[in-house]
Design a protein around this motif. Structure first.
Motif, PDB file in Angstrom:
ATOM      1  N   SER A 107      -1.094   3.834  -4.797  1.00  0.00           N
ATOM      2  CA  SER A 107      -0.704   2.727  -3.914  1.00  0.00           C
ATOM      3  C   SER A 107      -0.445   3.183  -2.488  1.00  0.00           C
ATOM      4  N   ASN A 108      -0.350   4.486  -2.259  1.00  0.00           N
ATOM      5  CA  ASN A 108      -0.005   5.008  -0.934  1.00  0.00           C
ATOM      6  C   ASN A 108      -1.159   4.996   0.054  1.00  0.00           C
ATOM      7  N   ARG A 109      -2.349   4.681  -0.395  1.00  0.00           N
ATOM      8  CA  ARG A 109      -3.491   4.531   0.500  1.00  0.00           C
ATOM      9  C   ARG A 109      -3.746   3.042   0.711  1.00  0.00           C
ATOM     10  N   ILE A 110      -3.630   2.584   1.961  1.00  0.00           N
ATOM     11  CA  ILE A 110      -3.773   1.152   2.252  1.00  0.00           C
ATOM     12  C   ILE A 110      -5.108   0.623   1.754  1.00  0.00           C
ATOM     13  N   TYR A 111      -6.178   1.423   1.930  1.00  0.00           N
ATOM     14  CA  TYR A 111      -7.501   0.934   1.529  1.00  0.00           C
ATOM     15  C   TYR A 111      -7.632   0.783   0.013  1.00  0.00           C
ATOM     16  N   HIS A 112      -6.771   1.440  -0.759  1.00  0.00           N
ATOM     17  CA  HIS A 112      -6.804   1.233  -2.207  1.00  0.00           C
ATOM     18  C   HIS A 112      -6.358  -0.177  -2.574  1.00  0.00           C
ATOM     19  N   TRP A 113      -5.522  -0.785  -1.733  1.00  0.00           N
ATOM     20  CA  TRP A 113      -5.124  -2.167  -1.975  1.00  0.00           C
ATOM     21  C   TRP A 113      -6.315  -3.112  -1.794  1.00  0.00           C
ATOM     22  N   LEU A 114      -7.284  -2.686  -1.000  1.00  0.00           N
ATOM     23  CA  LEU A 114      -8.489  -3.496  -0.776  1.00  0.00           C
ATOM     24  C   LEU A 114      -9.564  -3.235  -1.831  1.00  0.00           C
ATOM     25  N   CYS A 116      -9.293  -1.008  -4.789  1.00  0.00           N
ATOM     26  CA  CYS A 116      -8.910  -0.723  -6.175  1.00  0.00           C
ATOM     27  C   CYS A 116      -8.268  -1.972  -6.779  1.00  0.00           C
ATOM     28  N   ASN A 117      -8.385  -2.106  -8.072  1.00  0.00           N
ATOM     29  CA  ASN A 117      -7.732  -3.246  -8.733  1.00  0.00           C
ATOM     30  C   ASN A 117      -6.636  -2.803  -9.703  1.00  0.00           C
ATOM     31  N   LYS A 118      -6.417  -1.484  -9.774  1.00  0.00           N
ATOM     32  CA  LYS A 118      -5.312  -0.962 -10.563  1.00  0.00           C
ATOM     33  C   LYS A 118      -4.670   0.160  -9.761  1.00  0.00           C
ATOM     34  N   LEU A 119      -3.393  -0.009  -9.462  1.00  0.00           N
ATOM     35  CA  LEU A 119      -2.700   0.950  -8.612  1.00  0.00           C
ATOM     36  C   LEU A 119      -1.626   1.700  -9.393  1.00  0.00           C
ATOM     37  N   SER A 120      -1.481   2.962  -9.033  1.00  0.00           N
ATOM     38  CA  SER A 120      -0.403   3.775  -9.590  1.00  0.00           C
ATOM     39  C   SER A 120       0.596   4.040  -8.471  1.00  0.00           C
ATOM     40  N   PHE A 121       1.856   3.732  -8.728  1.00  0.00           N
ATOM     41  CA  PHE A 121       2.869   3.759  -7.682  1.00  0.00           C
ATOM     42  C   PHE A 121       3.669   5.062  -7.723  1.00  0.00           C
ATOM     43  N   PHE A 122       3.209   6.013  -6.962  1.00  0.00           N
ATOM     44  CA  PHE A 122       3.937   7.276  -6.802  1.00  0.00           C
ATOM     45  C   PHE A 122       3.487   7.909  -5.501  1.00  0.00           C
ATOM     46  N   SER A 123       4.286   8.840  -5.026  1.00  0.00           N
ATOM     47  CA  SER A 123       3.980   9.538  -3.773  1.00  0.00           C
ATOM     48  C   SER A 123       3.833  11.026  -4.044  1.00  0.00           C
ATOM     49  N   ARG A 124       2.652  11.583  -3.776  1.00  0.00           N
ATOM     50  CA  ARG A 124       2.481  13.031  -3.915  1.00  0.00           C
ATOM     51  C   ARG A 124       3.363  13.765  -2.902  1.00  0.00           C
ATOM     52  N   LYS A 125       3.416  13.237  -1.703  1.00  0.00           N
ATOM     53  CA  LYS A 125       4.128  13.900  -0.614  1.00  0.00           C
ATOM     54  C   LYS A 125       5.599  14.089  -0.926  1.00  0.00           C
ATOM     55  N   GLN A 133       0.587  17.533 -12.801  1.00  0.00           N
ATOM     56  CA  GLN A 133       1.364  16.432 -13.358  1.00  0.00           C
ATOM     57  C   GLN A 133       1.134  15.147 -12.573  1.00  0.00           C
ATOM     58  N   LEU A 134       1.008  15.271 -11.264  1.00  0.00           N
ATOM     59  CA  LEU A 134       0.750  14.102 -10.434  1.00  0.00           C
ATOM     60  C   LEU A 134      -0.603  13.478 -10.755  1.00  0.00           C
ATOM     61  N   ASN A 135      -1.585  14.315 -11.072  1.00  0.00           N
ATOM     62  CA  ASN A 135      -2.896  13.782 -11.457  1.00  0.00           C
ATOM     63  C   ASN A 135      -2.776  12.840 -12.649  1.00  0.00           C
ATOM     64  N   PHE A 136      -1.924  13.193 -13.601  1.00  0.00           N
ATOM     65  CA  PHE A 136      -1.770  12.371 -14.799  1.00  0.00           C
ATOM     66  C   PHE A 136      -1.067  11.046 -14.510  1.00  0.00           C
ATOM     67  N   LYS A 137      -0.328  10.983 -13.415  1.00  0.00           N
ATOM     68  CA  LYS A 137       0.318   9.725 -13.036  1.00  0.00           C
ATOM     69  C   LYS A 137      -0.711   8.618 -12.782  1.00  0.00           C
ATOM     70  N   LEU A 138      -1.938   9.020 -12.456  1.00  0.00           N
ATOM     71  CA  LEU A 138      -2.996   8.034 -12.201  1.00  0.00           C
ATOM     72  C   LEU A 138      -3.469   7.343 -13.480  1.00  0.00           C
ATOM     73  N   LEU A 139      -3.042   7.817 -14.628  1.00  0.00           N
ATOM     74  CA  LEU A 139      -3.405   7.164 -15.887  1.00  0.00           C
ATOM     75  C   LEU A 139      -2.469   6.018 -16.245  1.00  0.00           C
ATOM     76  N   CYS A 140      -1.409   5.873 -15.485  1.00  0.00           N
ATOM     77  CA  CYS A 140      -0.409   4.833 -15.776  1.00  0.00           C
ATOM     78  C   CYS A 140      -1.025   3.432 -15.886  1.00  0.00           C
ATOM     79  N   PRO A 141      -1.951   3.026 -14.983  1.00  0.00           N
ATOM     80  CA  PRO A 141      -2.549   1.691 -15.107  1.00  0.00           C
ATOM     81  C   PRO A 141      -3.361   1.492 -16.383  1.00  0.00           C
TER      82      PRO A 141
END
Length: 337
Positions: A107-114, A116-125, A133-141
């Motif tokens: 969700s941290n990339r604005i263009y993903h809101w345009l 992507c249709n499934k967002l994972s809400f976390f911040s790598r930074k 472990q952060l890569n696996f957070k993308l499986l949440c949707p």
């Protein structure tokens, strides 16, 4: 059969930390899925080592195409899902134009809101988790549990070791000594320990116990010439293709390097992988340590950000003593006798 694109178009180390996703997805879907890895050509040899990746796609070739042809190429994948592990706006756009059903991104990339249709809400930074472990957070949707320990992720490397066999490189190995790769440079991708520190380490390592190989590009070799003067050192800079380097890392007993691809390769091959890191976030080992059963990380434990945004030497990493690494290597030799 579900067809999934894993998109990671950056460096070797980043790709290595993403490979467990493919193995997990294969297991999760009981083998009833086809994994396409969208990456850069120079990472193909690493990607092809995974027994769980069915197809490699070279993003550079797609990037050269006009939009219509690029969308057609994406359509040819017949993908049900794309996971944007490394976010690239053009890839996100192509996936949407190709009408891939599930398009997952952070969700941290604005263009993903345009796009992507499934967002994972976390911040790598802002996260204290490891990159893998952060890569696996993308499986949440996908409604998949995503709280994986590093030990669990380490177990998810399923590699084709037979593909690594190289008879010619095997002849370089001295079976009576510890065969150590030193990879002193990073092409500017990481904070470096400094040639003088590596030189001191080589001086400390007894020739009767160690055979040392210096690896890197031909250009990097020109910056490391003073390391080649020792009797127990062989210069391999500029002499190995990536495929050969991967094979040779598998032949060697260990590797010493900063946060680079070869260090991560050594780690997943369960070699003695000694990483030299800065304490600077997000470059620190908590985020980028290699994954393996024989990893040892050296880092100066201090809160320092002096060189975070500067193209200059990192004093913290250079303060790590060659003597400490030498002593650790000697304990390995004693342990394995």
């Amino acid at each position: 059969m579900r067809r999934i694109i894993i998109s990671r178009t950056d460096s070797i180390g980043d790709v290595i930390l993403t490979l467990p996703l493919a193995t997990f997805l294969k297991k999760f879907y009981n083998g009833d899925c086809y994994i396409i890895f969208l990456g850069r050509l120079y990472t193909k040899e690493i990607i092809n080592l995974s027994n769980d990746i069915d197809e490699f796609a070279d993003y550079a070739e797609i990037d050269k195409m006009n939009m219509s042809d690029a969308v057609a190429k994406f359509n040819s994948f017949n993908a049900d899902t794309i996971i944007h592990v490394f976010p690239v706006i053009k890839i996100a756009k192509l996936a949407k134009f190709a009408q891939i059903k599930e398009r997952i991104g952070t969700s941290n990339r604005i263009y993903h809101w345009l796009y992507c249709n499934k967002l994972s809400f976390f911040s790598r930074k802002k996260s204290n988790l490891h990159e893998a472990q952060l890569n696996f957070k993308l499986l949440c949707p996908l409604k998949i549990a995503t709280n994986f320990s590093l030990n669990k992720i380490r177990s998810l490397y399923n590699l084709d070791f037979e593909a690594l066999h190289n008879e010619e490189l095997l002849k370089l190995k001295d079976n009576n000594k510890f065969n150590l790769i030193i990879h002193p440079k990073s092409k500017g991708s990481a904070r470096e320990w400094g040639i003088q520190n590596y030189k001191k380490l080589i001086e400390l390592l007894p020739p009767e116990n160690f055979k040392i190989f210096i690896t890197g590009t031909e250009e990097e070799g020109k910056l490391c010439e003073e390391l080649f003067a020792f009797e127990h050192v062989s210069n391999l800079t500029g002499q190995l293709s990536l495929k050969e380097l991967i094979s040779f890392i598998n032949i060697a007993d260990g590797i010493v390097a900063c946060s680079t691809g070869p260090l991560h390769i050594g780690a997943i091959f369960n070699k003695i992988a000694i990483g030299i890191y800065p304490p600077i976030k997000p470059m620190h080992p908590q985020r980028w340590a290699p994954l393996g059963n024989n990893v040892k990380v050296f880092v100066k434990e201090k809160d320092c950000n002096k060189c975070k945004n500067k193209n200059e030497k990192c004093l913290c990493i250079e303060e790590i003593k060659p003597e400490a690494i030498c002593e650790y290597l000697k304990t390995i030799i004693i342990r394995d006798k």
